[in-house]
Design an enzyme around this catalytic site. Structure first.
Site, short mmCIF file in Angstrom:
data_model
loop_
_atom_site.label_atom_id
_atom_site.label_comp_id
_atom_site.label_asym_id
_atom_site.label_seq_id
_atom_site.Cartn_x
_atom_site.Cartn_y
_atom_site.Cartn_z
N LYS A 1 0.82 -1.21 0.00
CA LYS A 1 0.00 0.00 0.00
C LYS A 1 0.86 1.27 0.00
O LYS A 1 0.36 2.34 -0.31
CB LYS A 1 -0.95 -0.01 1.20
CG LYS A 1 -2.04 -1.07 1.06
CD LYS A 1 -3.09 -0.94 2.15
CE LYS A 1 -4.26 -1.88 1.91
NZ LYS A 1 -3.94 -3.30 2.16
C1 LIG Z 1 -4.55 -4.41 1.53
C2 LIG Z 1 -3.82 -5.68 1.55
C3 LIG Z 1 -4.17 -6.76 0.69
C4 LIG Z 1 -5.35 -6.71 -0.23
O1 LIG Z 1 -5.15 -5.89 -1.34
P1 LIG Z 1 -6.36 -5.48 -2.28
O2 LIG Z 1 -5.80 -4.53 -3.27
O3 LIG Z 1 -7.38 -4.84 -1.39
O4 LIG Z 1 -6.89 -6.72 -2.91
C5 LIG Z 1 -3.40 -7.91 0.73
N1 LIG Z 1 -2.35 -8.02 1.58
C6 LIG Z 1 -1.99 -7.02 2.41
C7 LIG Z 1 -0.85 -7.23 3.32
C8 LIG Z 1 -2.71 -5.82 2.42
O5 LIG Z 1 -2.35 -4.84 3.28
#
Ligand SMILES: *Cc1c(COP(=O)(O)O)cnc(C)c1O
Length: 435
Positions: free
Chosen positions: A107
């Site tokens: 993210k």
């Molecule tokens: C947010 C997150 C996901 C999921 O990602 P999406 O784009 O919402 O499918 C998977 N793994 C981790 C560690 C995350 O923080």
């Protein structure tokens, strides 16, 4: 770049409007009106480009004349500041590590790019921008790190008291300056409800320029397409089909991969790997989409029963099940199997994978049984040090243990600063107005 709402393609807005509004009023999601193809020459020559150069080329092609090239280059330079290396485990399996950013989760790519883009798109004379974000853990850390010290922007993070991990809390509460953490005596849903009420509150809107750092903001999606190219660049040209496996929750990450493919990246297929929150794998198997309330699992960042970006996936494939199943293969994995695959990964490759990545590993094995003529690159979405509790059992008695990265270790020492409030909207409003 122009964008439409997935619910009404005649509702066309500028990049600036899509970024600051985040969501169209008709409850659709913003999508680019056009997803242009990159030149064949660029794709063939990927290995000659740096990650930043790749990101610039992809961004320039998508965003077009909305941002002058030199400004866009500066945005890329300030947001793509950490690598996305591929670790080759064997001929058929590799890991694309996306956790080298400040908050140790993928993210960071979205949050940093959004921070740079928002501060660029604001006018000097605009009011100070106030970003409100509710977090259950990972998002808040990435947004806090992404916007830290960004001029003209303040970030207010609401999190549920006692319900985020100790390290996650430190990521929210130790930066200070333009980042304020509010600890709500309630649940994540309570925090989210307060943020939603605040956006509709006229008194607050008169005083502040409010915006959201919501994960469905298009500014977070665009940079996530960059690392598919960067990952592809590092894979061998061995005649095997290239497959990316994406541990998914809200499906933003996977949607960005589909955009990369549409732009010309030669990916054979994508694997949509979920925990028991499996609305999308079920849709891929049956053609019927049935969202449900979310179930708790040990891969908790993927506990999403009603994934928002499903709308965008459908948009890319014109809502045609026959087309999407050619490109996306679904798999679900329960907690027991997730634990098993953390151990299996360690035993087979001496590699520590976090619970989210382990869901991807389980899916990759199932895929390779069906389609052995493939090489699968699993997106490792977070560093295992963020999930030490969930991994304790799997690692008990093993010689190899998790290395806590220095930037996380430093946080442990730093004092927490938060403002504790009751679970009551009026307290939150009063606090904001008194600033
Ligand atoms: C947010 C997150 C996901 C999921 O990602 P999406 O784009 O919402 O499918 C998977 N793994 C981790 C560690 C995350 O923080």
């Amino acid at each position: 770049m122009k964008l439409y709402s997935t619910n009404d393609k005649s509702n066309i807005v500028s990049l600036k409007e899509a970024v600051f509004k985040s969501l169209p009023k008709d409850r659709g999601l913003y999508m680019p009106t056009e997803i242009p193809k990159l030149s064949d020459g660029f794709i063939k020559n990927l290995p000659k480009y740096s990650f930043q150069a790749i990101a610039f080329e992809v961004a320039k092609t998508l965003i077009g004349s909305s941002i002058p090239e030199e400004d866009l280059y500066a945005i890329i330079e300030n947001s793509i500041t950490f690598p996305a290396p591929v670790v080759h485990l064997d001929k058929h399996i590799s890991i694309l590590e996306l956790f080298h950013g400040p908050s140790l989760a993928f993210k960071d790519f979205g949050a940093r790019f959004m921070a740079q883009l928002m501060s660029y798109l604001r006018n000097e004379k605009d009011k100070k921008l106030t970003i409100l974000v509710a977090t259950s853990g990972d998002t808040g850390g990435a947004v806090a790190a992404g916007f830290h010290k960004t001029k003209g922007v303040e970030v207010i993070i609401l999190y549920p008291s006692g319900r985020v991990s100790g390290l996650q809390e430190k990521q929210l509460t130790t930066l200070g300056e333009n980042i304020t953490a509010i600890e709500v005596k309630g649940t994540f849903d309570d925090c989210q409800a307060m943020v939603k009420t605040a956006f509709l509150d006229q008194d607050l809107n008169d005083k502040f320029d409010l915006s959201s750092a919501n994960s469905i903001n298009i500014a977070r999606l665009i940079p996530q397409s960059f690392y598919y190219f960067e990952g592809y660049k590092q894979l061998p040209d061995d005649g095997l089909n290239t497959v990316f496996c994406i541990p998914s929750g809200n499906f933003g990450n996977l949607t960005a991969g589909l955009i990369a493919k549409k732009m010309g990246l030669p990916v054979h297929q994508f694997i949509a790997a979920t925990n028991i929150n499996d609305a999308v794998p079920q849709y891929l198997a049956s053609g019927i989409f049935t969202p449900h309330p979310s179930y708790e699992t040990i891969s908790n960042a993927m506990d999403v029963g009603s994934p928002s970006n499903f709308q965008r996936m459908m948009d890319i494939y014109c809502s045609t099940w026959n087309s999407i199943i050619k490109d996306v293969w679904g798999y679900k994995c329960d907690d027991e199997s997730t634990q098993k695959h953390i151990i299996k990964m360690l035993e087979n490759y001496n590699y520590i994978i976090d619970p989210h990545g382990a869901v991807g590993y389980a899916a990759a094995i199932a895929y390779l049984e069906k389609k052995p003529n493939s090489k699968v690159s699993i997106l490792e979405t977070a560093h295992p040090a963020k999930f030490t509790d969930a991994m304790k059992d799997a690692l008990a008695g093993k010689t190899k243990q998790i290395d806590i990265p220095e930037r996380l270790a430093i946080l442990i020492e730093k004092p927490k600063k938060s403002i504790i409030i009751e679970n009551n909207y009026d307290f939150f409003k009063e606090f904001l107005l008194a600033r």
